[in-house]
Design an enzyme around this catalytic site. Structure first.
Site, PDB file in Angstrom:
ATOM      1  N   GLU A   1       3.613   6.292  -7.727  1.00  0.00           N
ATOM      2  CA  GLU A   1       2.506   5.610  -7.056  1.00  0.00           C
ATOM      3  C   GLU A   1       3.022   4.849  -5.839  1.00  0.00           C
ATOM      4  O   GLU A   1       3.925   4.007  -5.951  1.00  0.00           O
ATOM      5  CB  GLU A   1       1.849   4.619  -8.020  1.00  0.00           C
TER       6      GLU A   1
ATOM      7  N   CYS B   1     -38.338 -13.062  10.620  1.00  0.00           N
ATOM      8  CA  CYS B   1     -37.076 -12.353  10.845  1.00  0.00           C
ATOM      9  C   CYS B   1     -36.050 -13.312  11.454  1.00  0.00           C
ATOM     10  O   CYS B   1     -36.338 -13.964  12.468  1.00  0.00           O
ATOM     11  CB  CYS B   1     -37.290 -11.164  11.776  1.00  0.00           C
TER      12      CYS B   1
ATOM     13  N   CYS C   1     -38.472  -6.526   8.429  1.00  0.00           N
ATOM     14  CA  CYS C   1     -38.939  -6.780   9.784  1.00  0.00           C
ATOM     15  C   CYS C   1     -39.507  -5.463  10.304  1.00  0.00           C
ATOM     16  O   CYS C   1     -38.846  -4.428  10.233  1.00  0.00           O
ATOM     17  CB  CYS C   1     -37.783  -7.258  10.665  1.00  0.00           C
TER      18      CYS C   1
ATOM     19  N   LYS D   1      -8.167   0.622 -19.358  1.00  0.00           N
ATOM     20  CA  LYS D   1      -8.556  -0.108 -18.155  1.00  0.00           C
ATOM     21  C   LYS D   1      -8.990  -1.544 -18.503  1.00  0.00           C
ATOM     22  O   LYS D   1      -9.554  -1.801 -19.559  1.00  0.00           O
ATOM     23  CB  LYS D   1      -9.708   0.612 -17.441  1.00  0.00           C
TER      24      LYS D   1
ATOM     25  N   ASP E   1      -2.195   0.119  -9.043  1.00  0.00           N
ATOM     26  CA  ASP E   1      -3.397   0.491  -8.289  1.00  0.00           C
ATOM     27  C   ASP E   1      -2.995   0.888  -6.874  1.00  0.00           C
ATOM     28  O   ASP E   1      -3.006   0.075  -5.948  1.00  0.00           O
ATOM     29  CB  ASP E   1      -4.366  -0.690  -8.269  1.00  0.00           C
TER      30      ASP E   1
ATOM     31  N   CYS F   1     -35.408 -11.820  15.312  1.00  0.00           N
ATOM     32  CA  CYS F   1     -36.424 -11.786  16.374  1.00  0.00           C
ATOM     33  C   CYS F   1     -37.576 -12.761  16.131  1.00  0.00           C
ATOM     34  O   CYS F   1     -38.498 -12.857  16.951  1.00  0.00           O
ATOM     35  CB  CYS F   1     -36.969 -10.375  16.537  1.00  0.00           C
TER      36      CYS F   1
ATOM     37  N   LYS G   1      -0.491   0.189 -15.068  1.00  0.00           N
ATOM     38  CA  LYS G   1      -1.156   1.170 -14.203  1.00  0.00           C
ATOM     39  C   LYS G   1      -1.253   0.571 -12.796  1.00  0.00           C
ATOM     40  O   LYS G   1      -2.094  -0.285 -12.533  1.00  0.00           O
ATOM     41  CB  LYS G   1      -2.541   1.525 -14.733  1.00  0.00           C
TER      42      LYS G   1
ATOM     43  N   LYS H   1       1.505   6.467 -23.075  1.00  0.00           N
ATOM     44  CA  LYS H   1       1.952   7.861 -23.161  1.00  0.00           C
ATOM     45  C   LYS H   1       2.721   8.063 -24.467  1.00  0.00           C
ATOM     46  O   LYS H   1       3.445   7.159 -24.922  1.00  0.00           O
ATOM     47  CB  LYS H   1       2.885   8.206 -21.992  1.00  0.00           C
TER      48      LYS H   1
ATOM     49  N   ASP I   1      20.698  -9.075   6.799  1.00  0.00           N
ATOM     50  CA  ASP I   1      19.896  -8.245   7.704  1.00  0.00           C
ATOM     51  C   ASP I   1      20.622  -7.974   9.011  1.00  0.00           C
ATOM     52  O   ASP I   1      20.556  -6.855   9.552  1.00  0.00           O
ATOM     53  CB  ASP I   1      18.557  -8.937   7.996  1.00  0.00           C
TER      54      ASP I   1
ATOM     55  N   CYS J   1     -36.686  -5.327  17.431  1.00  0.00           N
ATOM     56  CA  CYS J   1     -35.776  -6.312  16.864  1.00  0.00           C
ATOM     57  C   CYS J   1     -34.332  -5.949  17.213  1.00  0.00           C
ATOM     58  O   CYS J   1     -33.902  -4.807  16.979  1.00  0.00           O
ATOM     59  CB  CYS J   1     -35.940  -6.379  15.349  1.00  0.00           C
TER      60      CYS J   1
ATOM     61  N   VAL K   1      23.817  -7.751   9.561  1.00  0.00           N
ATOM     62  CA  VAL K   1      24.879  -6.757   9.361  1.00  0.00           C
ATOM     63  C   VAL K   1      24.273  -5.362   9.245  1.00  0.00           C
ATOM     64  O   VAL K   1      24.776  -4.398   9.832  1.00  0.00           O
ATOM     65  CB  VAL K   1      25.711  -7.099   8.104  1.00  0.00           C
ATOM     66  N   TYR K   2      23.172  -5.264   8.476  1.00  0.00           N
ATOM     67  CA  TYR K   2      22.508  -3.963   8.341  1.00  0.00           C
ATOM     68  C   TYR K   2      22.074  -3.433   9.707  1.00  0.00           C
ATOM     69  O   TYR K   2      22.292  -2.265  10.034  1.00  0.00           O
ATOM     70  CB  TYR K   2      21.301  -4.085   7.408  1.00  0.00           C
TER      71      TYR K   2
ATOM     72  N   GLU L   1       3.050   1.413 -19.972  1.00  0.00           N
ATOM     73  CA  GLU L   1       3.435   1.075 -18.601  1.00  0.00           C
ATOM     74  C   GLU L   1       2.231   0.459 -17.893  1.00  0.00           C
ATOM     75  O   GLU L   1       1.086   0.775 -18.217  1.00  0.00           O
ATOM     76  CB  GLU L   1       3.885   2.321 -17.835  1.00  0.00           C
TER      77      GLU L   1
ATOM     78  N   TYR M   1       7.138   7.393 -11.955  1.00  0.00           N
ATOM     79  CA  TYR M   1       6.769   7.299 -13.369  1.00  0.00           C
ATOM     80  C   TYR M   1       6.842   8.624 -14.128  1.00  0.00           C
ATOM     81  O   TYR M   1       6.677   8.635 -15.347  1.00  0.00           O
ATOM     82  CB  TYR M   1       5.388   6.670 -13.551  1.00  0.00           C
TER      83      TYR M   1
ATOM     84  N   SER N   1      -5.106  13.731 -13.272  1.00  0.00           N
ATOM     85  CA  SER N   1      -5.527  12.344 -13.440  1.00  0.00           C
ATOM     86  C   SER N   1      -5.508  12.022 -14.932  1.00  0.00           C
ATOM     87  O   SER N   1      -5.235  12.891 -15.769  1.00  0.00           O
ATOM     88  CB  SER N   1      -6.924  12.139 -12.860  1.00  0.00           C
TER      89      SER N   1
ATOM     90  N   ARG O   1      -2.124  13.404  -3.924  1.00  0.00           N
ATOM     91  CA  ARG O   1      -2.708  14.009  -5.118  1.00  0.00           C
ATOM     92  C   ARG O   1      -3.707  15.107  -4.757  1.00  0.00           C
ATOM     93  O   ARG O   1      -3.724  16.171  -5.362  1.00  0.00           O
ATOM     94  CB  ARG O   1      -3.421  12.948  -5.968  1.00  0.00           C
TER      95      ARG O   1
END
Length: 681
Positions: A177, A414, A432, A320, A121, A417, A119, A296, A36, A437, A38-39, A117, A229, A85, A140
């Protein structure tokens, strides 16, 4: 402007190349090739050269990933290729029916090869490259049109600014995604809680909200990731010059994209099921959220022959996973009072990880549900997310109950109150009825200042609580009597913020009458109904004096809503409130210009809902209105495209079909929570 030497130009090019290779190894390959420190040193060196010689800045320079200025708005742009979709399946039987459907479109049946593949989220993106350079990134949207968020897309380091390799096509379209890793999501929520900000609900919403931030600097800080994808290379020879989808995924990797490594070829339903079952267990060990498997057809030519329906490809489907259920312990039960006085029991849980989020609270809905569960203090319960959104207690495990545990009962007074609670005969909820209140006042103020109502910027929950606790506010009208000097000493509210809040409050006086009507919080009067009523009754006086039958005659209103309106205006406390609002200058009549519908939240946007059975408090018309106001569509039959089924008493065959298809079922209380209302509001 001085000109850089050839040696400096060559040095700049080499720096860019080194940094691009290091970023690709770190963010795409997960195999760092550079420390890191060096970067950072090389990055600062390149940055210094570009600052001195701006003509050396290239569009694909690592320094160009974050824009300098926030955007003022996003522009809607048509997709070059529609971003469809996927249809969903919840069982292998549904998958087999889907396979039969596309097979019937062919001259003769074939033995297909699929690619499976995970899915992811997250939030779908459409990327356009011209001559190898990233020129556009879209959300989308509705599939035909998306919002252009190119500066934000450039902050995602697993998206190359320039494609790698030789012989890059003139134009390349990539679908994928954007998502938040789970550890990043948890860190962001911890930071937000430390800053007294509301935590994100889940990684998916956090990713979508991040992408729509107007400031790319904020997007960069949240460290989104991206899996590609789908690849299109439009040309005269055809849209996708690949024989298989597997070839396209390999080409995406060659271009420099990160492609999910957990993909697999399958030649039978049995192989697909094995992959599905394997990842139903192993997905809990992944560093990101996945909610199913995408299957697919691997043959690109076959994909092109089958084409698309109006909403989805015929050659792909999502299998799903069912809602995740997790056991935990009830540490206590609290009782919340909503703005209508409805008292809702809430289980405070030992925190658990559920569907990618930390869950520590779950609604128990009402006293009837409490008795049905037979919940005792200290019980072990099973929790799931209704529709993968709302945590709910599914069942109690009585065998694990602590010895001597007492049953949880609804209070008689309640909790805010201490006034006696009232239970209407036709409702499952206890209320209530004390209009003074504090909880009812806080809820009314929150609703009044919400985006769909008066839209008062800066009026959050914590500030409302402070103002009520210190007796600054005893009614909605008191908001308009606040002065900046009264507020500047409150916690986390300096003079500048107090001034802006007071200005926002004063500005809200001139909101359209429909927004004010919605903000009054009359039962069953949502944003859309308020718009309809404001057009029919242009002033508060006309609406207050209207007979219930006159109101009920308006299309879309009906007798139940009309009765609620008439009852509200008959209460002396509400008559006093209207008078006070008039005295402080709030507009309670239509302006000369046409009233516009308030921008209310749309938690059910694009969702299809089926109603079945008799609901406890809502008529079929009221439930339908509630769903439509939240952006949803109500249909009469259950199908694989149904997102939710709302179930009441005596539901009939629709509930059984929903169970067969694995479609989430909601009670009336869960529906109310889903659309942003308290369970019995």
């Amino acid at each position: 402007m001085s000109q850089p030497s050839p040696q400096l130009q060559d040095q700049t090019r080499k720096l860019r190349q080194q940094l691009q290779e290091a970023a690709h190894a770190y963010y795409v390959l997960d195999a760092p090739i550079m420390e890191d420190e060096v970067y950072d040193r090389l990055y600062r060196e390149l940055q210094a050269i570009e600052q001195e010689y701006p003509q050396l800045i290239a569009p694909d320079s690592p320094t160009q990933r974050v824009g300098d200025k926030p955007a003022t708005q996003f522009t809607s742009v048509p997709h070059n290729i529609p971003l469809y979709s996927l249809d969903n399946a919840f069982t292998l039987e549904e998958f087999a029916k889907w396979q039969d459907r596309w097979q019937t479109r062919l001259e003769q049946p074939i033995t297909p090869e699929y690619i499976c593949e995970l899915k992811i989220d997250g939030s779908a993106l459409a990327l356009t490259y011209e001559e190898g350079l990233l020129v556009r990134g879209l959300t989308r949207g509705d599939g035909e049109t998306g919002e252009e968020i190119t500066p934000n897309v450039k902050t995602i380091r697993s998206i190359p600014l320039r494609l790698q390799g030789e012989r890059i096509p003139p134009r390349v379209e990539v679908r994928g995604e954007a998502f938040l890793p789970l550890d990043t999501f948890e860190r962001l929520n911890q930071e937000r809680q430390q800053n007294q900000e509301s935590p994100f609900a889940n990684p998916r919403n956090a990713a979508a909200g991040t992408l729509r931030q107007l400031d790319p600097q904020i997007v960069a800080q949240r460290q989104l990731r991206f899996f590609a994808y789908t690849l299109y290379c439009p040309s005269d020879e055809g849209d996708r010059p690949f024989r298989t989808h597997q070839d396209a995924l390999q080409q995406l990797q060659d271009f420099g994209f990160r492609v999910n490594p957990h993909r697999q070829l399958a030649r039978s339903i049995e192989e697909i099921n094995a992959y599905y079952e394997q990842w139903e267990q192993q997905r809990r060990d992944l560093p990101y959220l996945t909610d199913g498997v995408v299957v697919k057809l691997n043959d690109i030519a076959l994909q092109q022959r089958l084409g698309f329906t109006q909403k989805a490809p015929r050659w792909a489907i999502a299998l799903k996973y069912p809602a995740e259920e997790v056991p935990t312990t009830v540490e206590s039960v609290s009782f919340q009072v909503g703005r209508t006085g409805a008292v809702t029991p809430v289980a405070n849980l030992k925190p658990i990880q559920l569907a990618g989020t930390t869950v520590s609270r779950a609604s128990l809905h009402n006293g009837d549900r409490l008795r049905e569960l037979d919940l005792h203090h200290g019980d072990t319960v099973v929790v799931r997310k209704a529709g993968e959104i709302i945590p709910e207690v599914v069942r109690v495990l009585p065998k694990l109950r602590p010895e001597g545990a007492e049953a949880v009962k609804m209070p008689n007074h309640c909790p805010e109150c201490q006034q006696p609670l009232f239970k209407p005969q036709d409702e499952a909820v206890m209320r209530c009825v004390n209009r003074s209140c504090p909880a009812i006042l806080r809820g009314a103020l929150k609703h009044w200042g919400s985006r769909g109502a008066l839209d008062i910027d800066g009026l959050g929950d914590k500030l409302i609580a402070q103002l009520c606790d210190r007796r600054f506010l005893n009614s909605l009208a008191d908001l308009y009597r606040l002065r900046a000097e009264d507020l500047s000493h409150l916690e986390r509210l300096g003079h500048k913020s107090a001034t802006k809040l007071v200005e926002s409050i004063q500005h809200s006086k001139h909101q359209p009458w429909s927004r004010v009507l919605y903000g009054l919080g009359i039962r069953h009067v949502g944003a859309v109904n308020a718009q309809t009523l404001a057009q029919a009754f242009p002033t508060v006086k006309e609406l207050a004096q209207a007979r219930p039958d006159e109101i009920a005659e308006i299309k879309g209103i009906g007798p139940e809503i009309a009765g609620a309106i008439a009852e509200w205006f008959q209460l002396r406390a509400n008559q006093d409130l209207i008078q006070q609002l008039q005295e402080v200058g709030v507009s309670l009549e239509s302006h000369p210009q046409v009233e516009t519908a308030p921008e209310s939240p749309q938690p059910l946007a694009g969702q299809t809902v089926v109603l079945t059975g008799t609901l406890p408090t809502l008529s079929r018309t009221q439930a339908k209105t509630l769903i439509e106001e939240a952006g949803g569509k109500v249909t009469g039959s259950v199908s694989s495209k149904t997102n939710y089924v709302v179930v009441g008493e005596n539901p009939g065959s629709k509930q059984a079909k929903a169970e067969d298809l694995g479609i989430p079922q909601l009670s009336e209380a869960q529906l109310r929570e889903l659309v942003g209302l308290s369970p019995q509001e």
